[in-house]
Enzyme design. Structure first.
Site, PDB file in Angstrom:
ATOM      1  N   ASP A 126       5.406  86.498  67.274  1.00  0.00           N
ATOM      2  CA  ASP A 126       4.286  86.709  68.191  1.00  0.00           C
ATOM      3  C   ASP A 126       4.064  85.489  69.097  1.00  0.00           C
ATOM      4  OD1 ASP A 126       2.179  88.268  69.168  1.00  0.00           O
ATOM      5  OD2 ASP A 126       1.599  88.900  67.156  1.00  0.00           O
ATOM      6  N   TRP A 161       4.582  90.103  74.589  1.00  0.00           N
ATOM      7  CA  TRP A 161       3.836  91.132  75.336  1.00  0.00           C
ATOM      8  C   TRP A 161       4.240  91.229  76.812  1.00  0.00           C
ATOM      9  CZ3 TRP A 161       0.212  86.887  74.079  1.00  0.00           C
ATOM     10  CH2 TRP A 161       0.001  86.773  72.708  1.00  0.00           C
ATOM     11  N   GLY A 162       5.424  90.778  77.139  1.00  0.00           N
ATOM     12  CA  GLY A 162       5.853  90.834  78.545  1.00  0.00           C
ATOM     13  C   GLY A 162       5.234  89.744  79.413  1.00  0.00           C
ATOM     14  N   ASP A 183      -0.622  95.314  73.599  1.00  0.00           N
ATOM     15  CA  ASP A 183      -0.763  96.039  72.323  1.00  0.00           C
ATOM     16  C   ASP A 183      -1.149  97.500  72.537  1.00  0.00           C
ATOM     17  OD1 ASP A 183      -0.317  93.589  71.215  1.00  0.00           O
ATOM     18  OD2 ASP A 183      -2.006  93.715  69.812  1.00  0.00           O
TER      19      ASP A 183
HETATM   20  C1  GLA Z   1      -0.485  90.734  68.294  1.00  0.00           C
HETATM   21  C2  GLA Z   1       0.728  91.673  68.340  1.00  0.00           C
HETATM   22  C3  GLA Z   1       0.477  92.865  67.444  1.00  0.00           C
HETATM   23  C4  GLA Z   1       0.227  92.396  66.015  1.00  0.00           C
HETATM   24  C5  GLA Z   1      -0.931  91.409  65.991  1.00  0.00           C
HETATM   25  C6  GLA Z   1      -1.078  90.739  64.628  1.00  0.00           C
HETATM   26  O1  GLA Z   1      -1.612  91.316  68.849  1.00  0.00           O
HETATM   27  O2  GLA Z   1       0.984  92.072  69.661  1.00  0.00           O
HETATM   28  O3  GLA Z   1       1.584  93.749  67.478  1.00  0.00           O
HETATM   29  O4  GLA Z   1       1.391  91.815  65.501  1.00  0.00           O
HETATM   30  O5  GLA Z   1      -0.757  90.375  66.948  1.00  0.00           O
HETATM   31  O6  GLA Z   1      -2.151  89.834  64.594  1.00  0.00           O
END
Ligand code: GLA
Length: 376
Positions: A126, A161-162, A183
């Site tokens: 992440d 996340w791009g 997300d």
């Molecule tokens: C981010 C990621 C999610 C998940 C959460 C966990 O938001 O994008 O997919 O893994 O963290 O805290």
């Protein structure tokens, strides 16, 4: 590790958030086998955030929370492997994970070794709390290098996340998939939003480093960590069809222990999985369509061997028609070829002998065809 088709599996985050445990993972592993999901190709079982203690140990190593994982992670990995599944875990490029547990920043190599010792096969990585000084591309390159040198084949699943133009640099980091969207939440608006966010990134999907549109919400019905309003079965069918056709990894996010028959049917559509896992992994294209409007979207993907996958998706709450010209697929009248199309949900067969296809769709519904070229 290089994975030649989009990874498939299950991830704990969407439904369980911090409520994860050895028991949950073992029960999920059992069901992945019993329900036929493993047989369909869902072979990664991934524990997301919130698995560790809040502090590292005296040697600077990550420590599984003993209240959640009383026998440690190696025991969980062994159980998962004994079922014929692969085992995935989660960390973060920042000081902390998104939920506030220790991240791997400046611990990349020791953490990669720890994951390898535990028998981890997949690492979701992440981007929360990352350094404001060291650019994302260096952080992912570091963990990529650490994983490539940890002594075990571990699929690197990047999750930035791009942001920060991830598409420009992610392939250099040895990532096997990369989150190309924000997300997901269990609402129709979220599915629609991610579908549209993805359009400018279609050209970046390809063998060995797949655009990851985030975990599936199929079968959540508003329950669990990212469950908000929930969706109906037609919406889940369309969501799944889009992710599959566009070549996204297919990571299930619902509670498999209470999965109903409709959810199982959606997740095990063999023809769609075959399209998703097509060995050519070509980039999808968005067709312009004819008078479609912005919520009637048509995507196509040329498959290995010359078949074409074509999906018509009604993202709107109103019925509508999806129309397009075969010329857009590379098939003008002059070729003397026509299309034999088989719909993947109903098995309906169409022989398209003129140059325009027009299909009426109910609200939120879709049709996905596998099309074969035949002589007229
Ligand atoms: C981010 C990621 C999610 C998940 C959460 C966990 O938001 O994008 O997919 O893994 O963290 O805290």
């Amino acid at each position: 590790m290089v994975k030649l088709t989009p990874p498939m599996g299950w991830n704990s985050w969407n439904t369980f958030g911090e409520n994860i445990s050895e028991k949950l993972i073992m029960e999920t592993a059992d069901i992945m086998v019993q329900s036929g999901l493993l047989e369909c190709g869902y072979d990664y079982l991934v524990i997301d955030d919130c698995w560790s203690l809040r502090e590292r140990d005296a040697q600077g190593r990550l420590v599984p929370d003993p209240a959640k994982f009383p026998n440690g992670m190696k025991a969980v990995a062994d159980y998962v492997h004994s079922k014929g599944l692969k085992f995935g875990m989660y960390s973060c490029a920042g000081n902390l994970t998104c939920a506030g547990y220790p991240g791997s920043y400046e611990h990349e190599f020791v953490d990669a070794e720890t994951f390898a010792e535990w028998g981890v096969d997949f690492l979701k990585y992440d981007y929360c709390y990352h350094s404001p000084i060291v650019a994302g591309k260096y952080l992912y390159r570091r963990m990529g290098l650490a994983l490539e040198n940890c002594g075990r084949d571990i699929l690197f699943s990047a999750c930035s996340w791009g942001s920060d133009e991830t598409h420009e640099w992610i392939k250099e980091s040895a990532a096997g998939m990369w989150r190309s969207t924000g997300d997901i939440f269990d609402t129709w608006e979220s599915v629609k939003e991610l579908t549209k966010q993805q359009e400018k990134l279609h050209p970046f999907n390809g063998v060995g480093c797949f655009n990851d549109m985030d975990m599936l919400i199929v079968g959540m019905y508003g329950k669990g960590n990212v469950g908000l309003k929930g969706c109906n079965d037609t919406q889940y069918k369309t969501h799944y069809s889009i992710w599959a056709l566009l070549g996204s990894p297919l990571m299930i996010g619902c509670d498999l222990r209470s999965m109903n028959e409709e959810t199982r049917k959606i997740l095990t559509n063999k023809e769609l999985i075959r399209i998703n896992q097509d060995p050519a992994c070509r980039q999808p294209v968005k067709l312009s369509g004819i008078w479609c409007g912005e919520d009637m979207v048509i995507y196509a993907r040329m498959l290995a061997g010359g078949d074409i996958a074509i999906g018509i998706f009604n993202l709107s709450e109103n019925p509508g028609a999806g129309r397009f010209n075969l010329d857009e697929l590379g098939l003008p009248n002059s070729t003397g070829r026509t299309l034999e199309m088989t719909e993947v949900w109903t098995g309906e067969k169409l022989l398209v002998t003129n140059s325009t296809i027009s299909r009426n769709l109910a609200p939120f519904d879709c049709e996905v065809f596998r099309a074969r070229l035949v002589r007229q």
